[in-house]
Enzyme design. Structure first.
Site, PDB file in Angstrom:
ATOM      1  N   GLU A  17       0.822  -1.203   0.000  1.00 12.95           N
ATOM      2  CA  GLU A  17       0.000   0.000   0.000  1.00 12.95           C
ATOM      3  C   GLU A  17       0.859   1.258   0.000  1.00 12.95           C
ATOM      4  O   GLU A  17       1.984   1.244   0.499  1.00 12.95           O
ATOM      5  CB  GLU A  17      -0.886   0.039   1.252  1.00 12.95           C
ATOM      6  CG  GLU A  17      -1.863  -1.094   1.358  1.00 12.95           C
ATOM      7  CD  GLU A  17      -2.609  -1.073   2.690  1.00 12.95           C
ATOM      8  OE1 GLU A  17      -2.543  -0.036   3.392  1.00 12.95           O
ATOM      9  OE2 GLU A  17      -3.231  -2.084   3.028  1.00 12.95           O
ATOM     10  N   CYS A  44       3.027   8.632   1.552  1.00 17.78           N
ATOM     11  CA  CYS A  44       3.509   7.673   2.546  1.00 17.78           C
ATOM     12  C   CYS A  44       3.751   6.362   1.814  1.00 17.78           C
ATOM     13  O   CYS A  44       2.844   5.851   1.138  1.00 17.78           O
ATOM     14  CB  CYS A  44       2.470   7.485   3.646  1.00 17.78           C
ATOM     15  SG  CYS A  44       2.941   6.264   4.895  1.00 17.78           S
ATOM     16  N   CYS A  91       5.086  -7.149   7.968  1.00 10.23           N
ATOM     17  CA  CYS A  91       5.951  -6.626   9.026  1.00 10.23           C
ATOM     18  C   CYS A  91       6.108  -7.690  10.106  1.00 10.23           C
ATOM     19  O   CYS A  91       5.164  -8.427  10.392  1.00 10.23           O
ATOM     20  CB  CYS A  91       5.336  -5.356   9.622  1.00 10.23           C
ATOM     21  SG  CYS A  91       6.355  -4.558  10.898  1.00 10.23           S
ATOM     22  N   CYS A 119       3.461  -5.287  16.579  1.00  3.87           N
ATOM     23  CA  CYS A 119       2.739  -4.324  17.411  1.00  3.87           C
ATOM     24  C   CYS A 119       1.269  -4.738  17.494  1.00  3.87           C
ATOM     25  O   CYS A 119       0.626  -4.987  16.472  1.00  3.87           O
ATOM     26  CB  CYS A 119       2.867  -2.918  16.836  1.00  3.87           C
ATOM     27  SG  CYS A 119       4.577  -2.325  16.784  1.00  3.87           S
ATOM     28  N   CYS A 156      -1.639  -2.953  15.385  1.00  4.60           N
ATOM     29  CA  CYS A 156      -1.337  -2.586  13.994  1.00  4.60           C
ATOM     30  C   CYS A 156      -1.845  -3.616  12.995  1.00  4.60           C
ATOM     31  O   CYS A 156      -1.687  -4.829  13.202  1.00  4.60           O
ATOM     32  CB  CYS A 156       0.173  -2.409  13.848  1.00  4.60           C
ATOM     33  SG  CYS A 156       0.688  -1.881  12.201  1.00  4.60           S
ATOM     34  N   CYS A 169      -2.385   1.647   8.096  1.00  7.07           N
ATOM     35  CA  CYS A 169      -1.478   0.906   7.229  1.00  7.07           C
ATOM     36  C   CYS A 169      -1.782  -0.582   7.285  1.00  7.07           C
ATOM     37  O   CYS A 169      -1.919  -1.153   8.365  1.00  7.07           O
ATOM     38  CB  CYS A 169      -0.023   1.142   7.658  1.00  7.07           C
ATOM     39  SG  CYS A 169       0.507   2.842   7.489  1.00  7.07           S
TER      40      CYS A 169
END
Length: 371
Positions: free
Chosen positions: A113, A126, A133, A137, A140, A357
């Site tokens: 994205e 961005c 990832c 977290c 997230c 995100c």
């Protein structure tokens, strides 16, 4: 020195993907690398500058558009290189703010994205640095499904080039934040090469001071970045004012306590002369109370710091976390400011779209899997 408990990311070089495809990607090449390519083909050096401008500055999608290159050279490049590394798969528009979120498909079928934000002072983007990832977290969307791979420098820069193509003629992207999915400092070499390509005057010509790299607190990477001598803004994802709470929200905090992370941030500010931005996602009833605000103020008092408060965007996969109301956000901000901490609340840019995100990618994957 390797930090206790930290295993540096080891993942296959994504550049091997293009070797398997049998074609060399042009995005990601520096001007010198393009000069070497032209020399190998028996072409004069000035051809490299022309090619560089077509790839980055003009962002063409077809070799035939490179009208100042000889036809035989264009034909050879079309058969041996890749001109664009991304294909636009879908996009979402927030009509209220003029924000557009893109889902791009890569050559191996992975999806990433990126976001284009139309501001009164210019256009900012961005971009993503990894597919997925591994930071974990708990609030997230990007971490759902874990890490797939790093992006190459070319795949990072091509996000900007593709979004630049979406702008009306005469407009340009002036600000870049590497704050999308992934941990930029775990993809350090590709990220730094991408940053240098963004800055190149013959390409995107974006000033270093208009580029921000975000990190969850990879201390060795922060220290390494401080030694680069580049006036890039560092954004540190803090999200909690105590080690106990930060460990609950961010597994990386189990490796580097706040004292070490903040020391690395202060070192970055001292060596670069750049004020560090501290990103703080406000989660209702978790980290957004007056006591947390006072603890954060004590942590940052006397440092070259700016706090960017981010009211949490709802994430389908994280239903236990909620967005605080404006009164809680304003109270948190007032406490920081009363203690001399420069503070802003991030303007909501994606209220009508999957703003957080990773959400657009996650939705596409669920649809593909029939869920």
């Amino acid at each position: 020195m390797q930090e206790s408990g930290y295993v540096p990311l080891k993942i296959a070089d994504p550049a091997l993907l293009f070797a398997e495809l049998g074609r060399q990607p042009l995005p990601g090449m520096s001007l010198e690398e393009m000069a070497d390519l032209m020399a190998d083909l028996g072409e004069p050096r000035f051809r490299a500058k022309q090619l560089f401008q077509w790839v980055y500055q003009k962002g063409v999608k077809d070799f035939d558009a490179m009208t100042n290159l000889p036809a035989r050279l264009r034909q050879h490049l079309a058969g041996t290189t890749m001109l664009r590394l991304l294909e636009k798969e879908t996009e979402q528009h927030d009509r209220r703010t003029g924000t557009t979120k893109y889902l791009f498909r890569l050559a191996d079928g992975s999806q990433v994205e990126a976001v284009l934000m139309r501001q009164s002072w210019g256009n900012s983007v961005c971009v993503t640095t990894q597919v997925g990832c591994r930071m974990g977290c708990t609030f997230c969307a990007s971490t759902v499904g874990g890490l797939v791979r790093n992006l190459t420098a070319g795949e990072i820069v091509d996000q900007i080039v593709m979004m630049q193509r979406e702008l009306p003629q005469g407009e340009r992207i002036s600000t870049v934040v590497l704050m999308g999915s992934g941990e930029p400092l775990e993809n350090y070499d590709h990220v730094l090469k991408a940053v240098r390509l963004m800055h190149d005057p013959e390409g995107l010509n974006i000033g270093y001071r208009h580029i921000t790299i975000s990190t969850s607190g990879i201390v060795p990477g922060m220290r390494r970045l401080a030694e680069e001598g580049l006036p890039i803004t560092l954004a540190l994802s803090l999200h909690a004012p105590t080690d106990e709470l930060r460990r609950q929200l961010m597994p990386v905090a189990r490796i580097w306590p706040l004292a070490e992370v903040l020391a690395a941030a202060r070192e970055y500010g001292e060596k670069t002369g750049r004020r560090v931005t501290y990103e703080y996602i406000l989660i209702e009833g978790v980290n957004d109370g007056p006591e947390e605000a006072r603890q954060l103020a004590r942590l940052l008092k006397g440092t070259l710091a700016h706090v960017n408060l981010i009211p949490m965007n709802p994430v389908a996969e994280r239903p236990q976390y909620r967005r605080p109301g404006p009164e809680r956000v304003n109270r948190f901000k007032e406490i920081l400011e009363s203690n001399g901490i420069a503070t802003t609340v991030r303007r909501e840019m994606g209220g009508e779209i999957d703003a957080a995100c990773g959400q657009l990618r996650n939705r596409a994957q669920r649809k593909h899997m029939g869920r």
